[in-house]
Motif scaffolding. Sequence first.
Motif, PDB file in Angstrom:
ATOM      1  N   SER A 112     -43.199  27.880 -34.431  1.00 30.49           N
ATOM      2  CA  SER A 112     -42.813  26.621 -35.090  1.00 30.49           C
ATOM      3  C   SER A 112     -41.974  26.885 -36.335  1.00 30.49           C
ATOM      4  O   SER A 112     -41.029  26.146 -36.614  1.00 30.49           O
ATOM      5  CB  SER A 112     -44.064  25.826 -35.457  1.00 30.49           C
ATOM      6  N   VAL A 114     -39.991  29.443 -36.728  1.00 31.26           N
ATOM      7  CA  VAL A 114     -38.678  29.921 -36.271  1.00 31.26           C
ATOM      8  C   VAL A 114     -37.811  28.749 -35.831  1.00 31.26           C
ATOM      9  O   VAL A 114     -36.643  28.618 -36.227  1.00 31.26           O
ATOM     10  CB  VAL A 114     -38.839  30.948 -35.141  1.00 31.26           C
ATOM     11  N   LEU A 115     -38.365  27.862 -35.009  1.00 27.80           N
ATOM     12  CA  LEU A 115     -37.573  26.750 -34.472  1.00 27.80           C
ATOM     13  C   LEU A 115     -37.211  25.736 -35.540  1.00 27.80           C
ATOM     14  O   LEU A 115     -36.161  25.102 -35.468  1.00 27.80           O
ATOM     15  CB  LEU A 115     -38.345  26.066 -33.336  1.00 27.80           C
ATOM     16  N   SER A 116     -38.062  25.560 -36.536  1.00 29.72           N
ATOM     17  CA  SER A 116     -37.753  24.636 -37.626  1.00 29.72           C
ATOM     18  C   SER A 116     -36.940  25.292 -38.738  1.00 29.72           C
ATOM     19  O   SER A 116     -36.640  24.634 -39.737  1.00 29.72           O
ATOM     20  CB  SER A 116     -39.056  24.083 -38.220  1.00 29.72           C
ATOM     21  N   THR A 117     -36.590  26.573 -38.557  1.00 25.49           N
ATOM     22  CA  THR A 117     -35.806  27.367 -39.522  1.00 25.49           C
ATOM     23  C   THR A 117     -36.509  27.456 -40.880  1.00 25.49           C
ATOM     24  O   THR A 117     -35.848  27.645 -41.903  1.00 25.49           O
ATOM     25  CB  THR A 117     -34.384  26.808 -39.712  1.00 25.49           C
ATOM     26  N   THR A 118     -37.836  27.301 -40.891  1.00 26.09           N
ATOM     27  CA  THR A 118     -38.577  27.484 -42.140  1.00 26.09           C
ATOM     28  C   THR A 118     -38.683  28.963 -42.474  1.00 26.09           C
ATOM     29  O   THR A 118     -38.303  29.386 -43.568  1.00 26.09           O
ATOM     30  CB  THR A 118     -39.969  26.849 -42.026  1.00 26.09           C
ATOM     31  N   SER A 138     -34.405  31.917 -30.474  1.00 29.01           N
ATOM     32  CA  SER A 138     -33.854  31.092 -31.550  1.00 29.01           C
ATOM     33  C   SER A 138     -32.520  30.467 -31.151  1.00 29.01           C
ATOM     34  O   SER A 138     -32.255  29.305 -31.484  1.00 29.01           O
ATOM     35  CB  SER A 138     -33.673  31.937 -32.812  1.00 29.01           C
ATOM     36  N   ILE A 142     -33.334  26.591 -31.435  1.00 25.44           N
ATOM     37  CA  ILE A 142     -32.902  25.841 -32.620  1.00 25.44           C
ATOM     38  C   ILE A 142     -32.030  24.640 -32.234  1.00 25.44           C
ATOM     39  O   ILE A 142     -32.280  23.522 -32.717  1.00 25.44           O
ATOM     40  CB  ILE A 142     -32.197  26.779 -33.613  1.00 25.44           C
ATOM     41  N   THR A 145     -34.360  22.153 -30.757  1.00 27.70           N
ATOM     42  CA  THR A 145     -35.137  21.481 -31.798  1.00 27.70           C
ATOM     43  C   THR A 145     -34.315  20.412 -32.505  1.00 27.70           C
ATOM     44  O   THR A 145     -34.815  19.317 -32.800  1.00 27.70           O
ATOM     45  CB  THR A 145     -35.645  22.511 -32.822  1.00 27.70           C
ATOM     46  N   LEU A 146     -33.049  20.713 -32.790  1.00 27.85           N
ATOM     47  CA  LEU A 146     -32.180  19.707 -33.419  1.00 27.85           C
ATOM     48  C   LEU A 146     -32.005  18.491 -32.524  1.00 27.85           C
ATOM     49  O   LEU A 146     -32.027  17.344 -32.992  1.00 27.85           O
ATOM     50  CB  LEU A 146     -30.823  20.335 -33.742  1.00 27.85           C
ATOM     51  N   THR A 225     -37.949  23.123 -45.524  1.00 28.08           N
ATOM     52  CA  THR A 225     -37.504  24.266 -44.705  1.00 28.08           C
ATOM     53  C   THR A 225     -36.953  25.407 -45.548  1.00 28.08           C
ATOM     54  O   THR A 225     -36.132  26.185 -45.072  1.00 28.08           O
ATOM     55  CB  THR A 225     -36.473  23.848 -43.650  1.00 28.08           C
TER      56      THR A 225
END
Length: 335
Positions: A112, A114-118, A138, A142, A145-146, A225
């Motif tokens: 989560s 990684v996908l939210s770029t946190t 990723s 990513i 996710t967007l 993030t």
Amino acid sequence: MLQSLASNSCVRLIQSHKSTWYFVSLVLGYVLYLVFGAVVFSSVELPYEDLLRQELRTIKKQFLQENECLSEDRLERFLKKALDASNYGVSILNNASDNWNWDFTSALFFASTVLSTTGYGHTAPLSSGGKAFCIIYSVIGIPFTLLFLTAVVQRIMVFSTRRPIMYFYRRWGVSKPLVAIVHATVLTTTAVSCFFLIPAAIFSALEDNWNFLESFYFCFISLSTIGLGDYVPGEATNQKFRELYKVGITVYLILGLIVMLVVLETFCELQQLKQLRKIFYLKKDKPQDRLAILEHDHLSFTTVSNRATVYTEGKTQPFVSVPSLVSPNDDPMIQ
């Protein structure tokens, strides 16, 4: 006379390139803001860093004095190995040996972030295969996710922002910009209370070493993030129900990110912010320019049509002439 002409020309130059000057001022303001942040962070954090360095040197020197059989080189190699492992989320402490970084719930939490770029950075793939899969995961995840967040936010915006604003506008006759500002304020207050203040109080109660400020700091760093990774929940040695706790944090991060995007989109739809953004954007073609383009296209089409007519008239006429009929009685077959 020359001075007035020069001043008039300068004024015309500035007015004709007003958007460019606004953009240049925006870039300069952003650079100055970066420099301002660097100066403040350096002045605030540098003394604490120096104090920590002195404390570590003192502890190291005292440890070597108490253990004369251990050389400084061996201690340096050991500490380097331990710190390298700690950067990957692996600790050599006895009280931290029970916490695994790659069980299912921890891996779900990592996916989560990684996908939210946190990207907290407290855990990272150790193997080459894990690093390669992280890249591929990723690259696909990513954008996915967007797309997911955009679709969810678009649907939520209809019920949370657009319909309430139109209801008050049509029902009570209140001006739409005023209703939008009040709605954005209420929505922001609700989001801050439900996803910052209340979770911060919960984290400060569940995490032993966190106070309210540190918990609020974690919520803000996570939902924006930024993900510095200096505070990560669920890493304590005596954490109860750690797996369920990690799943709850994952759900909180996803829902909080969606709410933050809804709030940002609500502010972006304010008329005042739209007008502010237009100052820095390139202007579109003026209606006069569009009219000139249409007239040019019309003239080109007329020229082509005239040439086609001349070419048609220059063709050879048919051998048999067909008389034109005025009425059906003129047809000899009918007669």
